[in-house]
Design a protein around this motif. Structure first.
Motif, PDB file in Angstrom:
ATOM      1  N   ALA A  52     -12.201 -55.542   3.725  1.00  0.00           N
ATOM      2  CA  ALA A  52     -12.803 -56.863   3.496  1.00  0.00           C
ATOM      3  C   ALA A  52     -13.703 -56.850   2.261  1.00  0.00           C
ATOM      4  O   ALA A  52     -13.769 -57.852   1.536  1.00  0.00           O
ATOM      5  N   SER A  53     -14.354 -55.738   1.983  1.00  0.00           N
ATOM      6  CA  SER A  53     -15.258 -55.680   0.831  1.00  0.00           C
ATOM      7  C   SER A  53     -14.514 -55.759  -0.496  1.00  0.00           C
ATOM      8  O   SER A  53     -15.087 -56.137  -1.507  1.00  0.00           O
ATOM      9  N   GLY A  54     -13.233 -55.430  -0.477  1.00  0.00           N
ATOM     10  CA  GLY A  54     -12.441 -55.495  -1.701  1.00  0.00           C
ATOM     11  C   GLY A  54     -11.674 -56.794  -1.845  1.00  0.00           C
ATOM     12  O   GLY A  54     -10.903 -56.970  -2.789  1.00  0.00           O
ATOM     13  N   ARG A  55     -11.899 -57.713  -0.928  1.00  0.00           N
ATOM     14  CA  ARG A  55     -11.169 -58.986  -0.932  1.00  0.00           C
ATOM     15  C   ARG A  55     -11.567 -59.825  -2.135  1.00  0.00           C
ATOM     16  O   ARG A  55     -12.739 -59.975  -2.444  1.00  0.00           O
ATOM     17  N   VAL A  56     -10.560 -60.351  -2.821  1.00  0.00           N
ATOM     18  CA  VAL A  56     -10.794 -61.229  -3.964  1.00  0.00           C
ATOM     19  C   VAL A  56     -10.433 -62.646  -3.525  1.00  0.00           C
ATOM     20  O   VAL A  56      -9.314 -62.895  -3.072  1.00  0.00           O
ATOM     21  N   PRO A  57     -11.379 -63.606  -3.628  1.00  0.00           N
ATOM     22  CA  PRO A  57     -11.090 -64.969  -3.183  1.00  0.00           C
ATOM     23  C   PRO A  57      -9.958 -65.604  -3.996  1.00  0.00           C
ATOM     24  O   PRO A  57      -9.819 -65.335  -5.187  1.00  0.00           O
ATOM     25  N   LEU A  88      -6.826 -40.596  -0.114  1.00  0.00           N
ATOM     26  CA  LEU A  88      -8.003 -40.517   0.762  1.00  0.00           C
ATOM     27  C   LEU A  88      -8.760 -39.212   0.522  1.00  0.00           C
ATOM     28  O   LEU A  88      -9.990 -39.206   0.450  1.00  0.00           O
ATOM     29  N   ARG A  89      -8.022 -38.118   0.369  1.00  0.00           N
ATOM     30  CA  ARG A  89      -8.673 -36.828   0.122  1.00  0.00           C
ATOM     31  C   ARG A  89      -9.411 -36.825  -1.214  1.00  0.00           C
ATOM     32  O   ARG A  89     -10.521 -36.301  -1.321  1.00  0.00           O
ATOM     33  N   LYS A  90      -8.783 -37.409  -2.226  1.00  0.00           N
ATOM     34  CA  LYS A  90      -9.429 -37.476  -3.544  1.00  0.00           C
ATOM     35  C   LYS A  90     -10.710 -38.298  -3.468  1.00  0.00           C
ATOM     36  O   LYS A  90     -11.750 -37.905  -3.999  1.00  0.00           O
ATOM     37  N   ARG A  91     -10.645 -39.458  -2.798  1.00  0.00           N
ATOM     38  CA  ARG A  91     -11.827 -40.316  -2.679  1.00  0.00           C
ATOM     39  C   ARG A  91     -12.942 -39.596  -1.913  1.00  0.00           C
ATOM     40  O   ARG A  91     -14.107 -39.720  -2.259  1.00  0.00           O
ATOM     41  N   ARG A  92     -12.578 -38.821  -0.883  1.00  0.00           N
ATOM     42  CA  ARG A  92     -13.589 -38.058  -0.149  1.00  0.00           C
ATOM     43  C   ARG A  92     -14.242 -37.028  -1.057  1.00  0.00           C
ATOM     44  O   ARG A  92     -15.461 -36.856  -1.043  1.00  0.00           O
ATOM     45  N   SER A  93     -13.440 -36.349  -1.866  1.00  0.00           N
ATOM     46  CA  SER A  93     -14.004 -35.318  -2.747  1.00  0.00           C
ATOM     47  C   SER A  93     -14.935 -35.919  -3.790  1.00  0.00           C
ATOM     48  O   SER A  93     -15.864 -35.257  -4.254  1.00  0.00           O
ATOM     49  N   LEU A  94     -14.700 -37.184  -4.143  1.00  0.00           N
ATOM     50  CA  LEU A  94     -15.548 -37.893  -5.110  1.00  0.00           C
ATOM     51  C   LEU A  94     -16.684 -38.655  -4.426  1.00  0.00           C
ATOM     52  O   LEU A  94     -17.434 -39.364  -5.083  1.00  0.00           O
ATOM     53  N   ARG A  95     -16.754 -38.525  -3.085  1.00  0.00           N
ATOM     54  CA  ARG A  95     -17.768 -39.230  -2.276  1.00  0.00           C
ATOM     55  C   ARG A  95     -17.671 -40.748  -2.429  1.00  0.00           C
ATOM     56  O   ARG A  95     -18.661 -41.455  -2.522  1.00  0.00           O
ATOM     57  N   GLN A  96     -16.431 -41.251  -2.448  1.00  0.00           N
ATOM     58  CA  GLN A  96     -16.182 -42.690  -2.545  1.00  0.00           C
ATOM     59  C   GLN A  96     -15.742 -43.210  -1.188  1.00  0.00           C
ATOM     60  O   GLN A  96     -15.218 -42.455  -0.373  1.00  0.00           O
ATOM     61  N   PRO A  97     -15.961 -44.520  -0.946  1.00  0.00           N
ATOM     62  CA  PRO A  97     -15.514 -45.101   0.328  1.00  0.00           C
ATOM     63  C   PRO A  97     -13.995 -45.020   0.454  1.00  0.00           C
ATOM     64  O   PRO A  97     -13.327 -44.879  -0.558  1.00  0.00           O
TER      65      PRO A  97
END
Length: 72
Positions: A56-61, A25-34
């Motif tokens: 939900a946005s990463g859900r693969v049908p 989570l910290r890495k994603r924040r530093s990269l400005r990712q969700p």
């Protein structure tokens, strides 16, 4: 007018909810990712509704769902 209370999770709780490490989570924040987050002073919190939307946005049908949509 009725206001809906928002539920927020601290960094550790959000990591547990997403089944990832706090470090990720910290890495994603530093990269400005969700996922999106809010800072209050030094504290980082995550809105539960936004975390649910992120998941939900990463859900693969599943295969059956893909076939049903293509048959329409």
């Amino acid at each position: 007018m009725e206001q809906k209370l928002q539920r927020y999770l601290r960094e550790k709780e959000a990591a547990e909810y997403l089944a990832v490490s706090v470090a990720l989570l910290r890495k994603r924040r530093s990269l400005r990712q969700p996922p999106p987050y809010t800072k209050i002073g030094a504290r980082v919190i995550y809105n539960l509704t936004e975390l649910e939307a992120f998941v939900a946005s990463g859900r693969v049908p599943a295969g059956g769902e893909l076939r049903a949509k293509s048959e329409r």
